[in-house]
Structure formats: C-alpha cells, structure tokens
Design a protein around this motif. Structure first.
Motif, PDB file in Angstrom:
ATOM      1  N   GLY A  73     -36.016  20.881 -18.388  1.00 38.65           N
ATOM      2  CA  GLY A  73     -35.627  20.646 -19.690  1.00 38.65           C
ATOM      3  C   GLY A  73     -34.391  21.027 -20.300  1.00 38.65           C
ATOM      4  O   GLY A  73     -34.289  22.763 -19.933  1.00 38.65           O
ATOM      5  N   SER A  74     -32.860  21.594 -21.039  1.00 38.31           N
ATOM      6  CA  SER A  74     -32.233  22.330 -21.375  1.00 38.31           C
ATOM      7  C   SER A  74     -33.103  22.973 -21.905  1.00 38.31           C
ATOM      8  O   SER A  74     -32.825  24.818 -22.454  1.00 38.31           O
ATOM      9  CB  SER A  74     -31.617  21.918 -22.223  1.00 38.31           C
ATOM     10  N   ALA A  75     -34.895  22.762 -22.739  1.00 34.38           N
ATOM     11  CA  ALA A  75     -35.317  23.824 -23.560  1.00 34.38           C
ATOM     12  C   ALA A  75     -35.874  24.734 -23.113  1.00 34.38           C
ATOM     13  O   ALA A  75     -36.772  25.817 -23.037  1.00 34.38           O
ATOM     14  CB  ALA A  75     -35.800  23.064 -24.534  1.00 34.38           C
ATOM     15  N   LYS A  76     -36.192  24.698 -21.477  1.00 37.82           N
ATOM     16  CA  LYS A  76     -37.211  24.940 -20.687  1.00 37.82           C
ATOM     17  C   LYS A  76     -38.152  24.529 -20.775  1.00 37.82           C
ATOM     18  O   LYS A  76     -38.782  25.663 -19.850  1.00 37.82           O
ATOM     19  CB  LYS A  76     -36.994  26.653 -20.603  1.00 37.82           C
ATOM     20  N   ASN A  77     -39.065  24.312 -22.100  1.00 40.11           N
ATOM     21  CA  ASN A  77     -40.345  23.734 -21.635  1.00 40.11           C
ATOM     22  C   ASN A  77     -40.713  22.875 -21.499  1.00 40.11           C
ATOM     23  O   ASN A  77     -41.973  22.285 -21.839  1.00 40.11           O
ATOM     24  CB  ASN A  77     -41.062  24.332 -23.508  1.00 40.11           C
ATOM     25  N   VAL A 114     -43.074  29.974 -22.822  1.00 43.16           N
ATOM     26  CA  VAL A 114     -42.816  28.928 -22.240  1.00 43.16           C
ATOM     27  C   VAL A 114     -41.480  29.274 -20.864  1.00 43.16           C
ATOM     28  O   VAL A 114     -41.389  28.534 -20.182  1.00 43.16           O
ATOM     29  CB  VAL A 114     -43.832  28.097 -22.514  1.00 43.16           C
ATOM     30  N   SER A 115     -40.565  29.121 -21.504  1.00 40.58           N
ATOM     31  CA  SER A 115     -39.252  29.236 -21.881  1.00 40.58           C
ATOM     32  C   SER A 115     -39.383  30.275 -20.290  1.00 40.58           C
ATOM     33  O   SER A 115     -38.608  29.588 -19.380  1.00 40.58           O
ATOM     34  CB  SER A 115     -38.013  29.672 -22.291  1.00 40.58           C
ATOM     35  N   ASP A 116     -39.891  31.155 -20.485  1.00 40.73           N
ATOM     36  CA  ASP A 116     -39.694  32.416 -18.926  1.00 40.73           C
ATOM     37  C   ASP A 116     -40.499  32.550 -18.022  1.00 40.73           C
ATOM     38  O   ASP A 116     -40.469  32.904 -16.504  1.00 40.73           O
ATOM     39  CB  ASP A 116     -40.151  33.487 -18.921  1.00 40.73           C
ATOM     40  N   LEU A 117     -41.643  30.900 -17.991  1.00 39.97           N
ATOM     41  CA  LEU A 117     -42.442  30.898 -16.793  1.00 39.97           C
ATOM     42  C   LEU A 117     -41.805  30.406 -15.864  1.00 39.97           C
ATOM     43  O   LEU A 117     -40.977  29.345 -15.419  1.00 39.97           O
ATOM     44  CB  LEU A 117     -43.632  29.341 -16.801  1.00 39.97           C
ATOM     45  N   ALA A 170     -48.309  23.070 -12.977  1.00 37.31           N
ATOM     46  CA  ALA A 170     -48.571  24.457 -12.931  1.00 37.31           C
ATOM     47  C   ALA A 170     -47.424  25.308 -13.313  1.00 37.31           C
ATOM     48  O   ALA A 170     -46.682  25.399 -13.361  1.00 37.31           O
ATOM     49  CB  ALA A 170     -49.455  25.060 -12.288  1.00 37.31           C
ATOM     50  N   GLY A 171     -48.266  27.267 -13.873  1.00 38.31           N
ATOM     51  CA  GLY A 171     -47.052  27.643 -14.261  1.00 38.31           C
ATOM     52  C   GLY A 171     -47.478  29.209 -14.074  1.00 38.31           C
ATOM     53  O   GLY A 171     -48.788  29.583 -14.000  1.00 38.31           O
ATOM     54  N   GLN A 172     -46.796  29.866 -13.994  1.00 39.17           N
ATOM     55  CA  GLN A 172     -46.939  31.761 -14.018  1.00 39.17           C
ATOM     56  C   GLN A 172     -45.950  31.905 -14.278  1.00 39.17           C
ATOM     57  O   GLN A 172     -45.053  31.421 -14.880  1.00 39.17           O
ATOM     58  CB  GLN A 172     -47.036  32.363 -12.786  1.00 39.17           C
ATOM     59  N   GLY A 173     -45.900  33.433 -15.526  1.00 39.62           N
ATOM     60  CA  GLY A 173     -44.939  34.538 -15.691  1.00 39.62           C
ATOM     61  C   GLY A 173     -44.030  35.042 -14.907  1.00 39.62           C
ATOM     62  O   GLY A 173     -43.278  35.501 -14.962  1.00 39.62           O
ATOM     63  N   THR A 174     -44.424  34.586 -13.494  1.00 44.92           N
ATOM     64  CA  THR A 174     -43.509  35.548 -12.646  1.00 44.92           C
ATOM     65  C   THR A 174     -42.782  34.367 -10.751  1.00 44.92           C
ATOM     66  O   THR A 174     -43.518  33.665 -10.980  1.00 44.92           O
ATOM     67  CB  THR A 174     -44.321  36.820 -12.480  1.00 44.92           C
TER      68      THR A 174
END
Length: 121
Positions: free
Chosen positions: A73-77, A29-32, A97-101
């Motif tokens: 947030g600092s934890a990116k999630n 999730v931190s990369d989303l 909403a979210g996605q990987g790219t």
C-alpha cells in the motif's frame, strides 16, 4: 516490535481469485522487507514472493509467476497478494513475514499467524 496480521483467505474454486492482505504495525514498518510464504500439508514452508520498502519485488516460486502479484500500500504498512487462476496445488496456509533488511531471508524474524487458502477442483 512488529505485528503482522493476515486476512483474506478462504475457499475458492479452481480458476478463481483471492486477495490476501497483511497489516503491519509497530516500529519502522514502512522500512520492512516483506513477503508471503506458504505451507501445504506435509510440505516444507516456501517463500513465494517478496517486496522491498522501495516496491521492488522478487518471485521465488516459478509456479505462481503470471498468476500471483505482490504489492504494498502507499503507506507501506500493508502488503497484498493478488492470487488469480488459482489451482488446487495452491492450497496451503499463507503467511505474511518481514524483516529489516533486503533481500528477505527464508526465516525472517516477524510472522503473522497465517490464513488458510483452499482451492477446490
């Protein structure tokens, strides 16, 4: 699999503020790339603002510039939407909403269930 949960909607008077939060859990999730969409009654869903894993942000709706601020947030999630100087026309269901790219598409694969924001005049 990614799960997104929004909290923070409600009823507010025009000129007031609300802060929405979106908690993400699951894989990477931190990369989303993540964003906030909204859908008002009888209108198409629209992408308001998005934020990359790096913190880079992009606005897509001119009417919210200077009033809405997206952040992570600092934890990116966790993602936030600070909404100030709210107007009745901001009334809508707001979705995380979210996605990987990056950049975020108009139809990403991961969605929260939405939270209602109602602004009274």
């Amino acid at each position: 699999q990614v799960q997104l949960v929004e909290v923070g909607g409600g009823l507010v008077q025009a000129g007031g503020s609300l802060r929405l939060s979106c908690a993400a859990s699951g894989q990477a999730v931190s990369d989303l790339a993540m964003g906030w969409f909204r859908q008002a009654p009888g209108q198409e869903r629209e992408l308001i603002e998005a934020v990359a894993w790096s913190g880079r942000t992009t606005y897509y709706v001119d009417s919210v510039k200077g009033r809405f601020t997206i952040s992570r947030g600092s934890a990116k999630n966790t993602m936030y939407l600070q909404m100030d100087s709210l107007k009745p026309e901001d009334t809508a269901v707001y979705y995380c909403a979210g996605q990987g790219t990056w950049p975020l598409r108009v139809n990403p694969p991961y969605w929260g269930r939405g939270t209602q924001v109602t602004v009274s005049s």
